[in-house]
Design a protein around this motif. Structure first.
Motif, PDB file in Angstrom:
ATOM      1  N   ARG A 209       0.843  -1.191   0.000  1.00 38.28           N
ATOM      2  CA  ARG A 209       0.000   0.000   0.000  1.00 38.28           C
ATOM      3  C   ARG A 209       0.884   1.248   0.000  1.00 38.28           C
ATOM      4  NH1 ARG A 209      -4.725   2.539   1.243  1.00 38.28           N
ATOM      5  NH2 ARG A 209      -4.558   4.406   2.551  1.00 38.28           N
ATOM      6  N   GLU A 211       1.170   5.436   0.514  1.00 36.44           N
ATOM      7  CA  GLU A 211       0.507   6.556   1.190  1.00 36.44           C
ATOM      8  C   GLU A 211       1.506   7.693   1.386  1.00 36.44           C
ATOM      9  OE1 GLU A 211      -1.473   7.566   5.574  1.00 36.44           O
ATOM     10  OE2 GLU A 211      -1.256   5.465   4.943  1.00 36.44           O
ATOM     11  N   PRO A 330       0.141  -8.515   2.607  1.00 33.80           N
ATOM     12  CA  PRO A 330      -0.041  -7.066   2.609  1.00 33.80           C
ATOM     13  C   PRO A 330       1.021  -6.350   3.433  1.00 33.80           C
ATOM     14  CG  PRO A 330      -2.147  -8.168   2.911  1.00 33.80           C
ATOM     15  CD  PRO A 330      -1.099  -9.237   2.998  1.00 33.80           C
ATOM     16  N   SER A 332       2.679  -2.021   4.110  1.00 31.33           N
ATOM     17  CA  SER A 332       2.336  -0.607   3.984  1.00 31.33           C
ATOM     18  C   SER A 332       3.585   0.250   3.884  1.00 31.33           C
ATOM     19  CB  SER A 332       1.519  -0.139   5.197  1.00 31.33           C
ATOM     20  OG  SER A 332       0.290  -0.831   5.270  1.00 31.33           O
ATOM     21  N   ASN A 468      -5.081   0.560  -4.138  1.00 23.55           N
ATOM     22  CA  ASN A 468      -4.341   0.260  -2.913  1.00 23.55           C
ATOM     23  C   ASN A 468      -3.371   1.392  -2.576  1.00 23.55           C
ATOM     24  OD1 ASN A 468      -3.651  -1.258  -0.646  1.00 23.55           O
ATOM     25  ND2 ASN A 468      -2.063  -2.412  -1.725  1.00 23.55           N
ATOM     26  N   CYS A 469      -3.875   2.643  -2.715  1.00 24.81           N
ATOM     27  CA  CYS A 469      -3.102   3.807  -2.289  1.00 24.81           C
ATOM     28  C   CYS A 469      -4.070   4.821  -1.693  1.00 24.81           C
ATOM     29  CB  CYS A 469      -2.309   4.415  -3.444  1.00 24.81           C
ATOM     30  SG  CYS A 469      -3.291   5.311  -4.666  1.00 24.81           S
ATOM     31  N   ASP A 470      -3.529   5.803  -0.997  1.00 23.10           N
ATOM     32  CA  ASP A 470      -4.399   6.773  -0.339  1.00 23.10           C
ATOM     33  C   ASP A 470      -5.213   7.592  -1.340  1.00 23.10           C
ATOM     34  OD1 ASP A 470      -2.101   7.985  -1.282  1.00 23.10           O
ATOM     35  OD2 ASP A 470      -1.834   9.309   0.441  1.00 23.10           O
ATOM     36  N   ASP A 473      -8.164   5.611  -2.386  1.00 21.58           N
ATOM     37  CA  ASP A 473      -9.164   5.646  -1.311  1.00 21.58           C
ATOM     38  C   ASP A 473      -9.974   6.935  -1.364  1.00 21.58           C
ATOM     39  OD1 ASP A 473      -8.177   3.248  -0.473  1.00 21.58           O
ATOM     40  OD2 ASP A 473      -7.111   4.049   1.266  1.00 21.58           O
TER      41      ASP A 473
END
Length: 536
Positions: A209, A211, A330, A332, A468-470, A473
């Motif tokens: 992920r 972010e 998963p 981050s 799968n990134c901010d 989202d």
């Protein structure tokens, strides 16, 4: 038996690998055919197998150039655990008896794999001894180190091609986990790979992920970094811009009951080895490190990678976040971004050459009588990477040339002219490096899918947002155009900036990597009306 069948048999019977991937097999077949190979493959995709398996079928030893002694130890241990043919190391940390054993094993054809650092290949005694032995394959691990565009640049890597020629021009396999198109080009050029098979498998790591956390005040950003580190999944890596920050964050995390250790180039080798050992052995929750902590990390279950400040390039950033989630589960990553921090990143791109040393080396070289590095060290009382850097730069400026017996001057330019030409090359590199910092700004500030932006830097198009990134989202859902007049990988020429390659295509703009000016983003409307950019 076909080559593929033979390779599959060795992989199964010697190493216990029941299946080889298509990219691995293609590379292995090329090695058996005596062809050079450049393999750019994500960590965990089996790059090492590309040389380990065919080496068993080749007569002679396989020489593996590996940048860190700790990494060499891990690779040798991994081979021993699989009961593979013997692997030995040749390095400065071995005792006299161990070093003698290694040389004897190579000399008597008992060792299949010989690991050494690139600096060893600048040692004339080591090179002379290897030249008397049967070397059937040369492997350059972490090959991005050969490129000034790549992260972790090592000047001694630029001397590997000379060593290969002296060893009889055995086939070369260059391996790296990540390399943008320009880094691939430099690897091929500087290692003098001969019509290599180039395998660049997908860069995407969808389990990671992405972010970015934005901040204006530095103190607020530091508090946010510490707060996030208390809640992230561990084990974790926290990258900092300076040694001082590494020590500060490690101390703060330890006072919060986390097991944290600092790592940077200012620590003793023993301490750095201890940090590696503790991290691999799950004795520490967080390693807080500068970019010095990277190559040689063989740990599949890193769950989080955090950057307390913006790195100097997307190359460095991708390599560092790629240490998360190697087990496929998963993971981050978080980049804590403050626009003012870009100034520090730009500072690290400045590489002023030692003009006095350049002048001294150039003056010491002769048009007819070669001088090797040992002779130059003795004459100029210059040692280590500084001297190697100076020689490399003179060679890149076509002022000096490597021969079998050393270096010769290849121009009648005055010393002042020679230094000026060398400095001009450094300034070009700095200009390009500054554009790479700006690409980091683009990644941090984009409102579109971050994975699309990241992959486009490496010349790989992701048609749809990753999810799968901010930014995804937050609703980034725009499909990326992947074709048209300015498609990715198109060769172009700019009226002012010269030749380049299209790296990314957007609705209203394209990103081009120019050979002499780095990354530039151009508005489609402007280039269509002005004709400033054309296809090559």
């Amino acid at each position: 038996m076909s080559r593929q069948s033979e390779l599959a048999r060795v992989a199964r019977e010697v190493f216990g690998w029941q299946r080889l991937r298509p990219a691995q097999l293609a590379a292995m077949e090329a090695v058996l055919a005596g062809r050079d190979v450049l393999a750019v493959m994500a960590t965990g995709s089996g790059k090492s197998a590309i040389y380990q398996v065919p080496a068993v079928l080749l007569d002679g030893a396989t020489l593996v150039v590996s940048p860190l002694i700790a990494l060499q130890r891990d690779q040798i241990s991994g081979l021993a655990a699989r009961h593979a043919p013997e692997a030995v190391a040749i390095n400065s940390q071995l005792t006299g008896d161990d070093l003698a054993h290694s040389w004897r094993a190579v000399r008597e054809h008992e060792a299949e794999y010989v690991f050494l650092a690139p600096e060893q290949l600048t040692n004339d005694a080591v090179l002379a001894a290897l030249a008397d032995m049967d070397i059937s394959l040369v492997v350059v691990d972490e090959a991005h180190c050969v490129s000034a565009w790549g992260h972790d640049f090592r000047p001694s890597y630029l001397r590997i091609a000379d060593a290969v020629e002296r060893l009889g021009a055995a086939p070369v396999v260059a391996l790296t986990a990540t390399a943008s198109p320009v880094v691939r080009r430099e690897i091929v050029e500087h290692l003098r790979l001969r019509t290599p098979l180039v395998i660049a498998s997908g860069f995407d790591r969808p389990n990671i992920r992405l972010e970015v956390s934005h901040h204006v005040d530095d103190d607020d950003k530091r508090d946010a970094v510490l707060g996030r580190m208390l809640t992230v999944q561990r084990p974790a890596l926290l990258y900092t811009a300076t040694r001082r920050d590494a020590e500060m964050y490690a101390g703060q995390l330890n006072s919060s009951a986390l097991r944290a250790m600092a790592y940077h180039a200012g620590l003793s080798r023993r301490r750095r080895d201890e940090v590696h050992r503790c991290f691999r052995g799950d004795e520490v929750d967080v390693v807080v490190a500068t970019s010095a902590f990277g190559m040689g990390i063989d740990k599949a279950d890193v769950r989080t990678v955090v950057h307390a400040s913006v790195p100097d390039s997307m190359d460095s950033y991708y390599q560092q976040i790629g240490r998360a989630g190697r087990d496929g589960r998963p993971a981050s990553t978080v980049l804590f971004y403050r626009a003012e921090d870009l100034a520090l990143a730009r500072f690290f791109t400045a590489h002023r050459p030692d003009e006095d040393l350049l002048a001294a080396v150039y003056s010491a070289l002769d048009r007819r009588r070669p001088k090797n590095l040992a002779a130059l060290r003795a004459e100029l009382a210059a040692r280590g990477a500084r001297l190697t850097n100076a020689v490399n730069l003179l060679e890149e400026a076509e002022l000096a040339r490597a021969t079998r017996n050393g270096f010769i001057r290849c121009t009648d330019a005055s010393t002042e002219e020679a230094v000026a030409r060398a400095v001009e090359i450094v300034e070009k590199g700095e200009r390009i490096d500054r554009t790479r910092v700006e690409m980091m700004r683009g990644y941090a500030e984009t409102r579109d899918c971050r994975r699309q932006f990241l992959l486009s830097y490496f010349g790989e198009a992701l048609p749809a947002p990753c999810g799968n990134c901010d930014n995804c989202d937050a609703g980034a859902n725009r499909e990326r155009p992947v074709a048209g007049r300015w498609e990715v990988d198109a060769a172009v020429a700019h009226r002012e900036w010269g030749p380049g390659v299209v790296m990314a295509v957007d609705d209203d703009r394209i990103t081009v990597l120019f050979d002499d000016y780095g990354y530039r983003t151009l508005l489609l409307e402007a280039i269509e009306h002005s004709g400033v950019l054309t296809r090559r």
